[in-house]
Write a protein that holds these residues in place. Structure first.
Motif, PDB file in Angstrom:
ATOM      1  N   LEU A   1       0.830  -1.200   0.000  1.00  0.00           N
ATOM      2  CA  LEU A   1       0.000   0.000   0.000  1.00  0.00           C
ATOM      3  C   LEU A   1       0.866   1.252   0.000  1.00  0.00           C
ATOM      4  O   LEU A   1       1.837   1.336   0.772  1.00  0.00           O
ATOM      5  CB  LEU A   1      -0.903   0.006   1.232  1.00  0.00           C
ATOM      6  CG  LEU A   1      -1.784  -1.227   1.409  1.00  0.00           C
ATOM      7  CD1 LEU A   1      -2.461  -1.210   2.769  1.00  0.00           C
ATOM      8  CD2 LEU A   1      -2.811  -1.316   0.297  1.00  0.00           C
ATOM      9  N   VAL A   2       0.515   2.216  -0.837  1.00  0.00           N
ATOM     10  CA  VAL A   2       1.257   3.471  -0.921  1.00  0.00           C
ATOM     11  C   VAL A   2       0.266   4.630  -0.879  1.00  0.00           C
ATOM     12  O   VAL A   2      -0.580   4.763  -1.776  1.00  0.00           O
ATOM     13  CB  VAL A   2       2.099   3.543  -2.199  1.00  0.00           C
ATOM     14  CG1 VAL A   2       2.835   4.882  -2.260  1.00  0.00           C
ATOM     15  CG2 VAL A   2       3.085   2.379  -2.265  1.00  0.00           C
ATOM     16  N   GLU A   3       0.403   5.481   0.143  1.00  0.00           N
ATOM     17  CA  GLU A   3      -0.472   6.631   0.294  1.00  0.00           C
ATOM     18  C   GLU A   3       0.099   7.853  -0.417  1.00  0.00           C
ATOM     19  O   GLU A   3       1.315   7.991  -0.578  1.00  0.00           O
ATOM     20  CB  GLU A   3      -0.672   6.989   1.764  1.00  0.00           C
ATOM     21  CG  GLU A   3      -1.249   5.892   2.631  1.00  0.00           C
ATOM     22  CD  GLU A   3      -0.192   5.049   3.295  1.00  0.00           C
ATOM     23  OE1 GLU A   3      -0.495   4.415   4.332  1.00  0.00           O
ATOM     24  OE2 GLU A   3       0.956   5.030   2.808  1.00  0.00           O
ATOM     25  N   SER A   4      -0.790   8.754  -0.801  1.00  0.00           N
ATOM     26  CA  SER A   4      -0.390  10.032  -1.387  1.00  0.00           C
ATOM     27  C   SER A   4      -1.509  11.036  -1.125  1.00  0.00           C
ATOM     28  O   SER A   4      -2.602  10.668  -0.709  1.00  0.00           O
ATOM     29  CB  SER A   4      -0.127   9.894  -2.883  1.00  0.00           C
ATOM     30  OG  SER A   4      -1.299   9.476  -3.561  1.00  0.00           O
ATOM     31  N   GLY A   5      -1.187  12.309  -1.373  1.00  0.00           N
ATOM     32  CA  GLY A   5      -2.213  13.342  -1.259  1.00  0.00           C
ATOM     33  C   GLY A   5      -2.147  14.173   0.001  1.00  0.00           C
ATOM     34  O   GLY A   5      -2.927  15.120   0.156  1.00  0.00           O
ATOM     35  N   GLY A   6      -1.235  13.847   0.891  1.00  0.00           N
ATOM     36  CA  GLY A   6      -1.108  14.650   2.095  1.00  0.00           C
ATOM     37  C   GLY A   6      -0.513  16.011   1.784  1.00  0.00           C
ATOM     38  O   GLY A   6      -0.062  16.283   0.670  1.00  0.00           O
ATOM     39  N   GLY A   7      -0.518  16.880   2.789  1.00  0.00           N
ATOM     40  CA  GLY A   7       0.043  18.205   2.602  1.00  0.00           C
ATOM     41  C   GLY A   7      -0.375  19.131   3.717  1.00  0.00           C
ATOM     42  O   GLY A   7      -0.875  18.692   4.754  1.00  0.00           O
ATOM     43  N   SER A   8      -0.159  20.419   3.474  1.00  0.00           N
ATOM     44  CA  SER A   8      -0.504  21.441   4.460  1.00  0.00           C
ATOM     45  C   SER A   8      -1.685  22.244   3.945  1.00  0.00           C
ATOM     46  O   SER A   8      -1.715  22.623   2.769  1.00  0.00           O
ATOM     47  CB  SER A   8       0.695  22.358   4.706  1.00  0.00           C
ATOM     48  OG  SER A   8       1.767  21.634   5.267  1.00  0.00           O
TER      49      SER A   8
ATOM     50  N   ALA B   1      -2.882   3.562  -3.034  1.00  0.00           N
ATOM     51  CA  ALA B   1      -2.787   2.656  -4.171  1.00  0.00           C
ATOM     52  C   ALA B   1      -2.245   1.314  -3.715  1.00  0.00           C
ATOM     53  O   ALA B   1      -1.251   1.253  -2.977  1.00  0.00           O
ATOM     54  CB  ALA B   1      -1.887   3.252  -5.243  1.00  0.00           C
ATOM     55  N   ALA B   2      -2.888   0.248  -4.159  1.00  0.00           N
ATOM     56  CA  ALA B   2      -2.498  -1.097  -3.746  1.00  0.00           C
ATOM     57  C   ALA B   2      -1.932  -1.886  -4.903  1.00  0.00           C
ATOM     58  O   ALA B   2      -2.314  -1.708  -6.059  1.00  0.00           O
ATOM     59  CB  ALA B   2      -3.704  -1.825  -3.173  1.00  0.00           C
ATOM     60  N   SER B   3      -1.010  -2.747  -4.572  1.00  0.00           N
ATOM     61  CA  SER B   3      -0.513  -3.718  -5.548  1.00  0.00           C
ATOM     62  C   SER B   3      -0.968  -5.098  -5.103  1.00  0.00           C
ATOM     63  O   SER B   3      -1.244  -5.320  -3.932  1.00  0.00           O
ATOM     64  CB  SER B   3       1.012  -3.674  -5.636  1.00  0.00           C
ATOM     65  OG  SER B   3       1.573  -4.053  -4.393  1.00  0.00           O
ATOM     66  N   GLY B   4      -1.047  -6.031  -6.051  1.00  0.00           N
ATOM     67  CA  GLY B   4      -1.516  -7.369  -5.699  1.00  0.00           C
ATOM     68  C   GLY B   4      -2.885  -7.614  -6.284  1.00  0.00           C
ATOM     69  O   GLY B   4      -3.702  -6.709  -6.390  1.00  0.00           O
ATOM     70  N   ARG B   5      -3.146  -8.853  -6.626  1.00  0.00           N
ATOM     71  CA  ARG B   5      -4.382  -9.182  -7.322  1.00  0.00           C
ATOM     72  C   ARG B   5      -5.573  -9.333  -6.410  1.00  0.00           C
ATOM     73  O   ARG B   5      -6.692  -9.447  -6.876  1.00  0.00           O
ATOM     74  CB  ARG B   5      -4.173 -10.475  -8.113  1.00  0.00           C
ATOM     75  CG  ARG B   5      -3.283 -10.280  -9.334  1.00  0.00           C
ATOM     76  CD  ARG B   5      -3.124 -11.558 -10.108  1.00  0.00           C
ATOM     77  NE  ARG B   5      -2.185 -12.462  -9.465  1.00  0.00           N
ATOM     78  CZ  ARG B   5      -1.852 -13.648  -9.952  1.00  0.00           C
ATOM     79  NH1 ARG B   5      -2.427 -14.083 -11.053  1.00  0.00           N
ATOM     80  NH2 ARG B   5      -0.978 -14.407  -9.332  1.00  0.00           N
TER      81      ARG B   5
END
Length: 122
Positions: A4-11, A23-27
Protein backbone atom coordinates in the motif's frame (compact mmCIF):
# COMPACT_ATOMS: atom_id res chain seq x y z
CA UNK A 1 0.12 -10.04 -0.11
CA UNK A 2 -0.80 -6.39 -0.58
CA UNK A 3 1.51 -3.40 -0.73
CA UNK A 4 0.00 0.00 0.00
CA UNK A 5 1.26 3.47 -0.92
CA UNK A 6 -0.47 6.63 0.29
CA UNK A 7 -0.39 10.03 -1.39
CA UNK A 8 -2.21 13.34 -1.26
CA UNK A 9 -1.11 14.65 2.09
CA UNK A 10 0.04 18.21 2.60
CA UNK A 11 -0.50 21.44 4.46
CA UNK A 12 -3.83 23.25 4.44
CA UNK A 13 -5.57 25.94 6.43
CA UNK A 14 -8.47 25.16 8.72
CA UNK A 15 -11.66 24.75 6.73
CA UNK A 16 -9.82 23.45 3.70
CA UNK A 17 -9.94 20.07 1.99
CA UNK A 18 -7.59 17.29 0.99
CA UNK A 19 -8.09 13.96 -0.73
CA UNK A 20 -5.84 11.11 0.26
CA UNK A 21 -5.26 8.15 -2.02
CA UNK A 22 -3.97 4.71 -1.22
CA UNK A 23 -2.79 2.66 -4.17
CA UNK A 24 -2.50 -1.10 -3.75
CA UNK A 25 -0.51 -3.72 -5.55
CA UNK A 26 -1.52 -7.37 -5.70
CA UNK A 27 -4.38 -9.18 -7.32
CA UNK A 28 -6.45 -9.61 -4.18
CA UNK A 29 -7.14 -5.95 -3.35
CA UNK A 30 -10.85 -6.26 -4.04
CA UNK A 31 -11.22 -8.97 -1.38
CA UNK A 32 -9.96 -6.78 1.46
CA UNK A 33 -11.75 -4.26 3.59
CA UNK A 34 -9.71 -1.07 3.77
CA UNK A 35 -9.20 1.41 6.55
CA UNK A 36 -7.63 4.77 7.24
CA UNK A 37 -5.87 5.49 10.52
CA UNK A 38 -4.03 8.51 11.83
CA UNK A 39 -1.30 9.13 14.35
CA UNK A 40 -0.59 12.53 15.85
CA UNK A 41 2.84 13.29 17.37
CA UNK A 42 3.25 11.57 20.72
CA UNK A 43 -0.06 9.76 20.44
CA UNK A 44 -1.15 6.28 19.48
CA UNK A 45 -2.51 5.40 16.08
CA UNK A 46 -6.29 5.75 15.89
CA UNK A 47 -9.05 4.60 13.58
CA UNK A 48 -10.54 7.16 11.16
CA UNK A 49 -12.64 5.32 8.58
CA UNK A 50 -13.14 1.92 6.97
CA UNK A 51 -14.88 0.50 3.92
CA UNK A 52 -15.94 -3.04 3.06
CA UNK A 53 -14.50 -4.90 0.09
CA UNK A 54 -17.61 -4.06 -1.97
CA UNK A 55 -17.81 -0.45 -0.86
CA UNK A 56 -21.35 -0.92 0.43
CA UNK A 57 -20.51 -0.55 4.10
CA UNK A 58 -18.48 2.15 5.81
CA UNK A 59 -17.46 3.08 9.34
CA UNK A 60 -16.25 6.42 10.73
CA UNK A 61 -14.96 7.70 14.02
CA UNK A 62 -17.44 10.19 15.42
CA UNK A 63 -15.05 13.14 15.14
CA UNK A 64 -14.94 12.95 11.33
CA UNK A 65 -18.55 12.01 10.52
CA UNK A 66 -20.03 14.48 8.06
CA UNK A 67 -16.58 15.82 7.12
CA UNK A 68 -14.65 12.80 5.79
CA UNK A 69 -15.74 10.29 3.15
CA UNK A 70 -14.05 6.99 2.41
CA UNK A 71 -14.47 5.38 -0.99
CA UNK A 72 -12.76 2.82 -3.19
CA UNK A 73 -12.28 1.93 -6.82
CA UNK A 74 -11.48 -1.76 -7.08
CA UNK A 75 -10.67 -1.51 -10.78
CA UNK A 76 -7.95 1.02 -9.93
CA UNK A 77 -6.98 -0.78 -6.72
CA UNK A 78 -7.26 2.48 -4.86
CA UNK A 79 -9.02 3.67 -1.73
CA UNK A 80 -9.65 7.34 -1.05
CA UNK A 81 -10.28 9.57 1.93
CA UNK A 82 -11.93 12.87 1.08
CA UNK A 83 -11.40 15.26 3.97
CA UNK A 84 -13.42 18.46 4.12
CA UNK A 85 -13.76 21.18 6.76
CA UNK A 86 -10.38 20.25 8.14
CA UNK A 87 -9.47 21.26 11.67
CA UNK A 88 -6.07 21.66 13.35
CA UNK A 89 -6.83 18.56 15.43
CA UNK A 90 -6.91 16.53 12.21
CA UNK A 91 -3.14 17.04 11.91
CA UNK A 92 -1.48 13.62 11.85
CA UNK A 93 0.22 11.01 9.72
CA UNK A 94 -2.53 9.17 7.86
CA UNK A 95 -2.04 5.52 6.94
CA UNK A 96 -4.16 3.11 4.98
CA UNK A 97 -4.44 -0.56 5.84
CA UNK A 98 -6.04 -3.77 4.59
CA UNK A 99 -8.08 -6.22 6.62
CA UNK A 100 -9.95 -9.45 6.01
CA UNK A 101 -13.06 -7.94 7.60
CA UNK A 102 -14.55 -4.48 8.03
CA UNK A 103 -12.92 -3.42 11.28
CA UNK A 104 -12.01 -0.45 13.44
CA UNK A 105 -9.14 -1.85 15.50
CA UNK A 106 -5.53 -1.62 14.35
CA UNK A 107 -4.89 -5.22 15.42
CA UNK A 108 -7.36 -6.47 12.79
CA UNK A 109 -5.42 -5.01 9.88
CA UNK A 110 -2.77 -7.11 8.16
CA UNK A 111 -1.09 -4.76 5.71
CA UNK A 112 -0.10 -1.14 6.19
CA UNK A 113 1.18 1.73 4.07
CA UNK A 114 3.97 4.04 5.16
CA UNK A 115 1.72 7.02 5.78
CA UNK A 116 1.32 10.56 4.50
CA UNK A 117 1.49 13.74 6.57
CA UNK A 118 -1.52 16.02 6.89
CA UNK A 119 -1.00 19.36 8.58
CA UNK A 120 -3.88 21.74 9.26
CA UNK A 121 -3.05 25.25 10.43
CA UNK A 122 -5.42 27.58 12.23
Amino acid sequence: QVQLVESGGGSVQAGGSLRLSCAASGRTFSTYAMGWFRQAPGKERKFVAAISWSGWSTRYVDSVKGRFTISRDNAKKTVYLQMNSLKPEDTAVYSCAASDELATMTSEYRYWGQGTQVTVSS
